[in-house]
Design a protein around this motif. Structure first.
Motif, PDB file in Angstrom:
ATOM      1  N   GLN A   1      10.661  73.165  44.439  1.00 46.21           N
ATOM      2  CA  GLN A   1       9.153  73.239  43.807  1.00 46.21           C
ATOM      3  C   GLN A   1       8.828  71.902  43.556  1.00 46.21           C
ATOM      4  N   GLN A   2       9.612  71.098  42.991  1.00 43.13           N
ATOM      5  CA  GLN A   2       9.142  69.830  42.438  1.00 43.13           C
ATOM      6  C   GLN A   2       8.905  69.000  43.927  1.00 43.13           C
TER       7      GLN A   2
ATOM      8  N   SER B   1       7.792  70.174  46.650  1.00 44.82           N
ATOM      9  CA  SER B   1       6.550  70.990  47.304  1.00 44.82           C
ATOM     10  C   SER B   1       5.487  70.415  46.404  1.00 44.82           C
ATOM     11  N   GLN B   2       5.499  70.403  45.299  1.00 44.63           N
ATOM     12  CA  GLN B   2       4.480  69.864  44.266  1.00 44.63           C
ATOM     13  C   GLN B   2       3.756  68.501  44.686  1.00 44.63           C
ATOM     14  N   ARG B   3       4.778  67.768  44.765  1.00 47.30           N
ATOM     15  CA  ARG B   3       4.366  66.349  45.435  1.00 47.30           C
ATOM     16  C   ARG B   3       3.786  66.349  46.839  1.00 47.30           C
ATOM     17  N   GLU B   4       4.196  67.103  47.723  1.00 51.10           N
ATOM     18  CA  GLU B   4       3.641  67.232  49.026  1.00 51.10           C
ATOM     19  C   GLU B   4       2.284  68.022  49.069  1.00 51.10           C
ATOM     20  N   GLN B   5       1.881  68.490  48.100  1.00 51.46           N
ATOM     21  CA  GLN B   5       0.599  69.537  47.888  1.00 51.46           C
ATOM     22  C   GLN B   5      -0.618  68.198  48.645  1.00 51.46           C
ATOM     23  N   ASP B   6      -1.432  69.015  49.572  1.00 53.64           N
ATOM     24  CA  ASP B   6      -2.509  68.033  49.946  1.00 53.64           C
ATOM     25  C   ASP B   6      -3.666  68.815  50.305  1.00 53.64           C
ATOM     26  N   GLY B   7      -3.786  70.129  49.547  1.00 52.46           N
ATOM     27  CA  GLY B   7      -4.790  70.821  49.548  1.00 52.46           C
ATOM     28  C   GLY B   7      -5.000  71.729  50.672  1.00 52.46           C
ATOM     29  N   SER B   8      -4.197  71.647  51.602  1.00 53.34           N
ATOM     30  CA  SER B   8      -3.985  72.672  52.678  1.00 53.34           C
ATOM     31  C   SER B   8      -3.580  74.061  52.359  1.00 53.34           C
ATOM     32  N   GLU B   9      -3.735  75.172  53.027  1.00 60.97           N
ATOM     33  CA  GLU B   9      -3.321  76.334  52.624  1.00 60.97           C
ATOM     34  C   GLU B   9      -1.881  76.666  52.873  1.00 60.97           C
TER      35      GLU B   9
ATOM     36  N   LYS C   1       0.474  74.357  52.747  1.00 60.57           N
ATOM     37  CA  LYS C   1       1.411  73.732  51.595  1.00 60.57           C
ATOM     38  C   LYS C   1       1.118  74.357  50.262  1.00 60.57           C
ATOM     39  N   SER C   2       0.025  75.077  50.026  1.00 58.81           N
ATOM     40  CA  SER C   2      -0.242  76.022  49.125  1.00 58.81           C
ATOM     41  C   SER C   2       0.583  77.288  49.052  1.00 58.81           C
ATOM     42  N   VAL C   3       0.639  77.674  50.200  1.00 58.66           N
ATOM     43  CA  VAL C   3       1.399  79.186  50.270  1.00 58.66           C
ATOM     44  C   VAL C   3       2.960  78.747  50.288  1.00 58.66           C
ATOM     45  N   GLU C   4       3.433  77.626  50.643  1.00 60.14           N
ATOM     46  CA  GLU C   4       4.817  77.388  50.661  1.00 60.14           C
ATOM     47  C   GLU C   4       5.135  77.200  49.252  1.00 60.14           C
ATOM     48  N   LEU C   5       4.522  76.740  48.348  1.00 65.32           N
ATOM     49  CA  LEU C   5       4.685  76.429  46.932  1.00 65.32           C
ATOM     50  C   LEU C   5       4.557  77.993  46.366  1.00 65.32           C
ATOM     51  N   GLU C   6       3.866  78.749  46.684  1.00 64.48           N
ATOM     52  CA  GLU C   6       3.629  79.820  46.051  1.00 64.48           C
ATOM     53  C   GLU C   6       4.946  80.748  46.269  1.00 64.48           C
TER      54      GLU C   6
ATOM     55  N   LEU D   1       7.966  79.741  46.871  1.00 65.78           N
ATOM     56  CA  LEU D   1       9.008  79.193  46.207  1.00 65.78           C
ATOM     57  C   LEU D   1       8.911  79.560  44.797  1.00 65.78           C
ATOM     58  N   ILE D   2       7.787  79.921  44.220  1.00 66.99           N
ATOM     59  CA  ILE D   2       7.491  80.180  42.810  1.00 66.99           C
ATOM     60  C   ILE D   2       8.080  81.631  42.529  1.00 66.99           C
ATOM     61  N   THR D   3       7.679  82.494  43.643  1.00 66.75           N
ATOM     62  CA  THR D   3       8.296  83.775  43.582  1.00 66.75           C
ATOM     63  C   THR D   3       9.620  83.968  44.134  1.00 66.75           C
ATOM     64  N   GLU D   4      10.131  83.384  44.680  1.00 68.07           N
ATOM     65  CA  GLU D   4      11.418  83.449  45.127  1.00 68.07           C
ATOM     66  C   GLU D   4      12.421  82.808  43.731  1.00 68.07           C
ATOM     67  N   GLY D   5      11.739  81.805  43.136  1.00 74.08           N
ATOM     68  CA  GLY D   5      12.418  81.506  41.870  1.00 74.08           C
ATOM     69  C   GLY D   5      12.453  82.614  40.603  1.00 74.08           C
TER      70      GLY D   5
END
Length: 224
Positions: free
Chosen positions: A93-94, A96-104, A106-111, A113-117
């Motif tokens: 997650q950390q 993925s947070q650093r890699e966020q570039d505003g794209s869908e 990357k956003s879905v990837e982080l979401e 990971l949050i759900t998996e956590g």
């Protein structure tokens, strides 16, 4: 902050954080509910009764305690494996947070990971409940106290607000005691090799620093 009050170690219900679960390496969402806490407790009691019934008054009766200990320990080992997965999920997650570039993407990837956590947190709570209630059944049926050989027997659900406040207080007290030995002011760290003899440059640099930070507190590596 919510206090969780328990009568026994396992007298709590399982809290579902999401309406669905998601496991690693799977794109499918799992909408099945968590098992009910009372159902788990009753099921564990039945399993203990079955094992005791199989071995009592037989030549394997002396092995009963070891079998029951291993049964409870299987839940503890599962908790340890989930904790490792949680640590990896946090790192992911950390990252993925650093890699966020505003794209869908990357956003879905982080979401995900949050759900998996969150799914892992629910799993951990479930197996901690099973381990702790199993430990109580072990003690009630064998007279022995169940303890893991390795690792600590921590139950994250029963971390009450009072316990958290107490730990925060202790940390704050330790910080305050440490600060008592540190003079107030801007801390300036100063170090160098013992063979450096250009004292004029050293004093000139310190004078400039002192002019900029009039409350300078000099920290050095000791020595003469």
């Amino acid at each position: 902050m919510l206090d969780i009050i328990t009568e026994t170690t396992t007298a709590h219900t399982l809290f579902e954080q999401t309406i669905y679960a998601k496991r690693r390496f799977s794109d499918e969402l799992d909408y099945r509910p968590l098992p009910d806490a009372d159902t788990l407790r009753h099921g564990l009691s039945d399993i203990f009764d079955v094992i005791l019934g199989m071995f009592t008054d037989s030549r394997l009766e002396d092995d009963t305690q070891g079998i029951l200990w291993s049964f409870v320990n299987s839940f503890h080992r599962k908790v340890e494996r989930i904790q490792k997965d949680l640590d990896q999920n946090e790192d992911a997650q950390q990252k993925s947070q650093r890699e966020q570039d505003g794209s869908e993407v990357k956003s879905v990837e982080l979401e995900d990971l949050i759900t998996e956590g969150q799914t892992l947190l629910e799993q951990r709570a479930t197996f901690e409940l099973m381990r702790d209630h199993g430990g109580e059944l072990f003690e009630a049926n064998t007279g022995g106290l169940w303890r893991p050989i390795s690792g600590s027997k921590v139950n994250h659900i029963t971390m009450t607000a009072a316990m958290i406040d107490s730990r925060d207080y202790i940390k704050a007290k330790q910080r305050a005691e440490t600060r008592a030995f540190i003079p107030e002011g801007t801390l300036i760290a100063f170090t160098g090799g013992t063979d450096y003899q250009d004292y004029k440059t050293i004093w000139a640099t310190l004078d400039k620093t002192k002019a900029k930070h009039t409350d300078m507190v000099l920290a050095h590596g000791g020595g003469t």
